[in-house]
Design a protein around this motif. Structure first.
Motif, PDB file in Angstrom:
ATOM      1  N   GLY A 134     -32.918 -48.188  65.502  1.00  0.00           N
ATOM      2  CA  GLY A 134     -32.266 -49.379  66.021  1.00  0.00           C
ATOM      3  C   GLY A 134     -32.675 -49.715  67.425  1.00  0.00           C
ATOM      4  O   GLY A 134     -33.028 -48.845  68.235  1.00  0.00           O
ATOM      5  N   GLY A 192     -36.911 -51.765  68.831  1.00  0.00           N
ATOM      6  CA  GLY A 192     -36.725 -51.406  67.434  1.00  0.00           C
ATOM      7  C   GLY A 192     -37.993 -51.397  66.616  1.00  0.00           C
ATOM      8  O   GLY A 192     -37.937 -51.271  65.393  1.00  0.00           O
ATOM      9  N   SER A 210     -36.946 -52.252  62.850  1.00  0.00           N
ATOM     10  CA  SER A 210     -36.725 -53.694  62.844  1.00  0.00           C
ATOM     11  C   SER A 210     -38.023 -54.455  62.599  1.00  0.00           C
ATOM     12  O   SER A 210     -38.040 -55.478  61.925  1.00  0.00           O
ATOM     13  CB  SER A 210     -36.082 -54.142  64.162  1.00  0.00           C
ATOM     14  OG  SER A 210     -36.975 -53.933  65.240  1.00  0.00           O
ATOM     15  N   LYS A 211     -39.116 -53.988  63.159  1.00  0.00           N
ATOM     16  CA  LYS A 211     -40.465 -54.455  62.855  1.00  0.00           C
ATOM     17  C   LYS A 211     -41.327 -53.217  62.637  1.00  0.00           C
ATOM     18  O   LYS A 211     -41.060 -52.163  63.210  1.00  0.00           O
ATOM     19  CB  LYS A 211     -41.035 -55.311  63.986  1.00  0.00           C
ATOM     20  CG  LYS A 211     -40.229 -56.572  64.320  1.00  0.00           C
ATOM     21  CD  LYS A 211     -40.867 -57.330  65.487  1.00  0.00           C
ATOM     22  CE  LYS A 211     -39.983 -58.481  65.977  1.00  0.00           C
ATOM     23  NZ  LYS A 211     -39.962 -59.606  65.037  1.00  0.00           N
ATOM     24  N   GLY A 245     -36.873 -54.389  58.744  1.00  0.00           N
ATOM     25  CA  GLY A 245     -35.916 -55.462  58.942  1.00  0.00           C
ATOM     26  C   GLY A 245     -36.548 -56.837  58.982  1.00  0.00           C
ATOM     27  O   GLY A 245     -36.052 -57.784  58.372  1.00  0.00           O
ATOM     28  N   ASP A 246     -37.668 -56.976  59.721  1.00  0.00           N
ATOM     29  CA  ASP A 246     -38.355 -58.263  59.841  1.00  0.00           C
ATOM     30  C   ASP A 246     -39.783 -58.125  59.291  1.00  0.00           C
ATOM     31  O   ASP A 246     -39.948 -57.691  58.169  1.00  0.00           O
ATOM     32  CB  ASP A 246     -38.343 -58.735  61.300  1.00  0.00           C
ATOM     33  CG  ASP A 246     -36.929 -58.962  61.829  1.00  0.00           C
ATOM     34  OD1 ASP A 246     -36.013 -59.202  61.031  1.00  0.00           O
ATOM     35  OD2 ASP A 246     -36.737 -58.883  63.059  1.00  0.00           O
ATOM     36  N   VAL A 295     -33.489 -57.313  56.784  1.00  0.00           N
ATOM     37  CA  VAL A 295     -32.373 -57.801  57.595  1.00  0.00           C
ATOM     38  C   VAL A 295     -32.429 -59.315  57.750  1.00  0.00           C
ATOM     39  O   VAL A 295     -31.427 -60.002  57.568  1.00  0.00           O
ATOM     40  CB  VAL A 295     -32.385 -57.124  58.988  1.00  0.00           C
ATOM     41  CG1 VAL A 295     -31.308 -57.733  59.885  1.00  0.00           C
ATOM     42  CG2 VAL A 295     -32.155 -55.615  58.834  1.00  0.00           C
TER      43      VAL A 295
END
Length: 413
Positions: A154, A172, A194-195, A216-217, A242
């Motif tokens: 995170g 992230g 996240s990436k 996430g992305d 996400v």
């Protein structure tokens, strides 16, 4: 030494594995220190990208006419393997073995050109940032088996603006290369971030055989003028977990709305001449499998397999590839779609800025639209590309399309 002429209007835009010089429309390609000696029966290769469709003339190899040496086809026939991809010279420095997240962070901070960081099997959890550049003759390598998994649970800290490194800031990202040119990333896995892999101002990076999933992305992002890179032989699945509208598999450049952050001094994110080769992208890639942003030029998408199952359709992300850049070659890819998902067309072009989305070429692509997609290749506007048209060749094929191959007149070839 290989040399040839190109017709007026056709120019070499990039090259690799050779030293390129030119005089007018005459181009010369000389060997580098590491590929100049060829054993009997051996081979050596180099490559280049060209803008427009002219073919080489008056070709010579070491002063001998190419017709006396070898005559390659101007375009490989459908189903043939893609040409050899760009390579970098072997690592010349020491090997640094790591087996813990702390060791990996230390190694990334201390690495020098020519060194190799080798990951042992295991999970590496944390914020992993590399800021040291390799060189053309001494690239830096990060390698490991698929069972070496880099993860970043995170984001934390305060973003100083435009995603630049700062003490205590963790965006992230699974792996972040910042101003770190000439790296080779191979073999390992990036998941649960996240990436996935983010390249900022990191040209000449080779990503080979990585596995990126559950992100996430977006999966892999070439950003801030990270030009002349390659991603090949890799697998990308389950992105946009996400934010589906940011779930691209491979993202080249930046939207013009983000150029104030990620653009160069001319305003454009010039992540140019990136090659996307022989990758498996999808299923469950929520946005485009490859999103080619406006302002980027001269890249290649070749030999990839796109599985469109799970495209979410958010923010108009409803195709395998959206080409907003210019002068790309899209060749020999295989695309399929089966529900669930939102699917409009296989490949699309758009023109969000003047001159963008033009001069792209499609050859030898095989598309199965699953009785859902309208066109295999949808060229949204020709009026915005006057004199620099997109070209769809008849060597492309399509099955199970609502309408057919393309909404423009295809070109024989």
């Amino acid at each position: 030494m290989v040399e040839f002429d190109l017709p007026t209007g056709t120019t070499v835009t990039s090259s690799w594995s050779a030293t390129r010089t030119s005089s007018g429309n005459h181009y010369r390609f000389a060997s580098l220190s590491w590929n100049g000696t060829v054993a009997p029966g051996g081979t050596a290769s180099f490559g280049f990208n060209a803008a427009n469709l002219g073919l080489p003339l008056n070709c010579l190899v070491n002063g001998v006419a190419c017709s006396s040496v070898v005559t390659p086809p101007s375009s490989p026939p459908p189903g043939s393997p893609p040409p050899t991809s760009p390579t970098l010279p072997p690592s010349t420095g020491s090997m640094v073995d790591v087996s813990t997240a702390a060791q990996l962070s230390t190694a990334l901070a201390a690495v020098q050109p020519g060194q190799t960081i080798r990951l042992a099997p295991g999970t590496y959890s944390g914020a992993f940032l590399a800021r040291t550049a390799g060189t053309a003759t001494a690239p830096i390598t990060l390698t490991g088996p698929t069972t070496a998994v880099i993860t970043n649970p995170g984001a934390s800290g305060t973003n100083p603006g435009c995603s630049t490194p700062a003490a205590g800031f963790n965006p992230g990202y699974g792996l972040w290369l910042y101003a770190a040119a000439y790296w080779r990333l191979s073999g390992f896995t990036v998941a649960g971030a996240s990436k996935g892999i983010v390249l900022d101002a990191a040209p000449h990076v080779l990503i080979d055989g990585v596995y990126v999933h559950d992100i996430g992305d977006e999966g892999v992002h070439f950003r801030r003028s990270s030009a002349d890179g390659v991603i090949e032989n890799s697998r990308i699945e389950r992105t946009g977990q996400v934010q589906p509208d940011f779930g691209e598999g491979v993202y080249l450049g930046s939207a013009n709305s983000n150029w104030s952050c990620y653009g160069n001094t001319g305003g454009v994110d010039a992540s140019d001449r990136v090659q996307v080769l022989n990758n498996h992208i999808g299923p469950d890639v929520a946005a485009e499998h490859v999103d080619v942003k406006e302002g980027t030029v001269g890249g290649v998408l070749r030999g990839n397999t796109f599985n469109g199952q799970g495209i979410a359709g958010q923010n108009s992300a409803d195709s395998w590839v959206d080409v907003k850049g210019s002068d790309y070659l899209i060749q020999g890819n295989i695309g399929t779609f089966t529900p669930p998902g939102v699917f409009a067309n296989g490949y699309e072009t758009h023109n969000p800025t003047a001159g963008s989305g033009c001069g792209n070429i499609w050859r030898d692509n095989v598309s199965d639209l699953g009785n859902v997609g309208t066109w295999a290749i949808d060229v949204t506007s020709t009026s915005k590309c006057a004199g620099h048209l997109n070209v769809v060749y008849t060597s492309n094929t399509v099955t199970n399309a609502v309408s057919g191959l393309t909404n423009i007149n295809p070109t024989a070839g």
